[in-house]
Design an enzyme around this catalytic site. Structure first.
Site, short mmCIF file in Angstrom:
data_model
loop_
_atom_site.label_atom_id
_atom_site.label_comp_id
_atom_site.label_asym_id
_atom_site.label_seq_id
_atom_site.Cartn_x
_atom_site.Cartn_y
_atom_site.Cartn_z
N GLY A 1 -9.25 -21.06 4.74
CA GLY A 1 -7.99 -21.60 4.24
C GLY A 1 -8.05 -22.07 2.80
O GLY A 1 -7.19 -21.74 1.98
N ASN A 2 -9.08 -22.83 2.45
CA ASN A 2 -9.17 -23.38 1.09
C ASN A 2 -9.26 -22.27 0.04
O ASN A 2 -8.60 -22.32 -0.99
CB ASN A 2 -10.39 -24.29 1.00
CG ASN A 2 -10.49 -24.95 -0.36
OD1 ASN A 2 -9.59 -25.68 -0.77
ND2 ASN A 2 -11.57 -24.66 -1.08
N ARG B 1 -1.93 -8.18 -0.71
CA ARG B 1 -3.21 -8.76 -1.12
C ARG B 1 -4.23 -8.78 0.02
O ARG B 1 -5.42 -8.92 -0.20
CB ARG B 1 -2.95 -10.18 -1.65
CG ARG B 1 -4.16 -11.01 -1.99
CD ARG B 1 -5.02 -10.37 -3.07
NE ARG B 1 -6.16 -11.19 -3.42
CZ ARG B 1 -7.26 -11.34 -2.67
NH1 ARG B 1 -7.38 -10.71 -1.52
NH2 ARG B 1 -8.24 -12.11 -3.09
N LYS B 2 -3.77 -8.68 1.24
CA LYS B 2 -4.67 -8.70 2.41
C LYS B 2 -5.72 -9.80 2.30
O LYS B 2 -6.94 -9.55 2.30
CB LYS B 2 -5.36 -7.35 2.63
CG LYS B 2 -4.40 -6.24 3.00
CD LYS B 2 -5.14 -4.98 3.41
CE LYS B 2 -4.22 -3.84 3.78
NZ LYS B 2 -3.48 -3.27 2.65
O1 6AU Z 1 1.37 5.98 1.86
P1 6AU Z 1 -0.02 5.77 1.29
O2 6AU Z 1 -1.10 6.26 2.22
O3 6AU Z 1 -0.16 6.35 -0.09
O4 6AU Z 1 -0.20 4.20 1.07
C1 6AU Z 1 -0.17 3.28 2.13
C2 6AU Z 1 -0.22 1.87 1.61
C3 6AU Z 1 -1.49 1.50 0.85
C4 6AU Z 1 -2.33 0.72 1.84
O5 6AU Z 1 -3.10 -0.29 1.20
C5 6AU Z 1 -1.28 0.11 2.77
O6 6AU Z 1 -0.14 0.96 2.72
N1 6AU Z 1 -1.70 -0.05 4.18
C6 6AU Z 1 -1.61 -1.31 4.84
C7 6AU Z 1 -0.83 -2.42 4.37
C8 6AU Z 1 0.49 -2.24 3.83
O7 6AU Z 1 -1.17 -3.57 4.58
C9 6AU Z 1 -2.20 -1.47 6.09
C10 6AU Z 1 -2.70 -0.36 6.78
O8 6AU Z 1 -3.10 -0.46 7.92
N2 6AU Z 1 -2.65 0.86 6.17
C11 6AU Z 1 -2.17 1.04 4.90
O9 6AU Z 1 -2.13 2.18 4.43
O10 6AU Z 1 -1.13 0.66 -0.24
#
Ligand code: 6AU
Length: 250
Positions: free
Chosen positions: A73-74, A67-68
């Site tokens: 906080g609230n 969900r990033k």
């Molecule tokens: O292997 P991909 O490129 O098809 O998908 C990579 C998945 C995607 C991104 O939203 C996520 O990893 N991601 C994240 C996460 C997991 O937080 C951080 C980031 O720096 N890079 C990234 O690709 O669902």
């Protein structure tokens, strides 16, 4: 990871519930963790979550909703507990950006700790030109150290062990997980700034624990081919686990 001999997490970034569940049922035996972006599913309803939870039990994997969170906080406490998705009620793990400071962890912990959930902080991103470098990464690690009852690891590109530590810090019993996205065996990146490294580079050379793989496993096509998905899941599982075994035996 030990029980199933796998450090593979599959990121199921597809928009139809049917494809989402079909991919998870296919890769389930080969993963420790299924990563979701629940808000991209076009035909979402609560039965998708029921089925996801059944598959989690059937195949023995945890659920990570990517969900990033990135607000005060609230607000994040409401986003985590409420709305259409009620993420905290089904996702064992979720993640958050460090950008708002420690209050984001306090807000999420108010919901997640009573439910025994875990939080991952984004310390380094995989995309080209990411701003998550230097003192930002160090501060993210410090934020995690301050809340070890809830923060279980990082999204990062390297091991974070000594990053952000000051002299005298007791790091001996620190055991944060490092989950690395941006993993691919065939491509070096995509057209939108994603950058890929191999499981060997990420796990063996850089000390990450879990590889997160999305399109490398199910491709881009609209026509889902579950045989090919299964083959790729096995391929990434072996590559990731071989690299992990090599690293831990060093
Ligand atoms: O292997 P991909 O490129 O098809 O998908 C990579 C998945 C995607 C991104 O939203 C996520 O990893 N991601 C994240 C996460 C997991 O937080 C951080 C980031 O720096 N890079 C990234 O690709 O669902």
């Amino acid at each position: 990871m030990e029980r199933k001999q796998t450090n593979l997490s599959v990121s199921v970034d597809v928009t139809k519930a049917k494809d989402f569940l079909a991919i998870i049922d296919t890769v389930g035996p080969f993963v420790c963790l299924i990563k979701t972006h629940i808000d991209i599913i076009e035909d979402f309803d609560s039965t998708v979550i029921d089925r996801l939870q059944e598959l989690s039990k059937k195949h023995d994997f945890l659920i990570f909703e990517d969900r990033k969170f990135a607000d005060i906080g609230n607000t994040v406490a409401l986003q985590y507990s409420s709305g259409v998705y009620k993420i905290a009620s089904w996702a064992h793990i979720t993640n958050a950006h460090a950008v708002p400071g420690p209050s984001i962890v306090t807000g999420l912990a108010s919901i997640g700790v009573p439910l025994q959930r875990g939080l991952i902080l984004l310390a380094e991103m995989s995309s080209k030109g990411a701003l998550t470098t230097g003192s930002y990464t160090e501060d993210a690690v410090r934020m995690a150290r301050a809340r070890r009852d809830f923060v279980i690891g990082f999204i990062a590109q390297h091991r974070m062990e000594t990053i952000g530590a000051s002299e005298g810090d007791d790091l001996a019993d620190e055991d944060f997980l490092v989950l690395a996205p941006g993993v691919g065996l065939d491509a070096k990146g995509d057209a939108m700034g994603q950058q890929y490294r191999t499981p060997e580079e990420v796990v063996l050379a850089c000390g990450c624990d879990i590889i997160i793989v999305g399109r490398g496993i199910y491709g881009k096509s609209d026509q889902l081919n579950t045989e090919s998905v299964e083959e790729q899941a096995k391929r990434y599982r072996s590559a990731g686990w071989d690299a992990y075994k090599k690293r831990v035996s060093l």
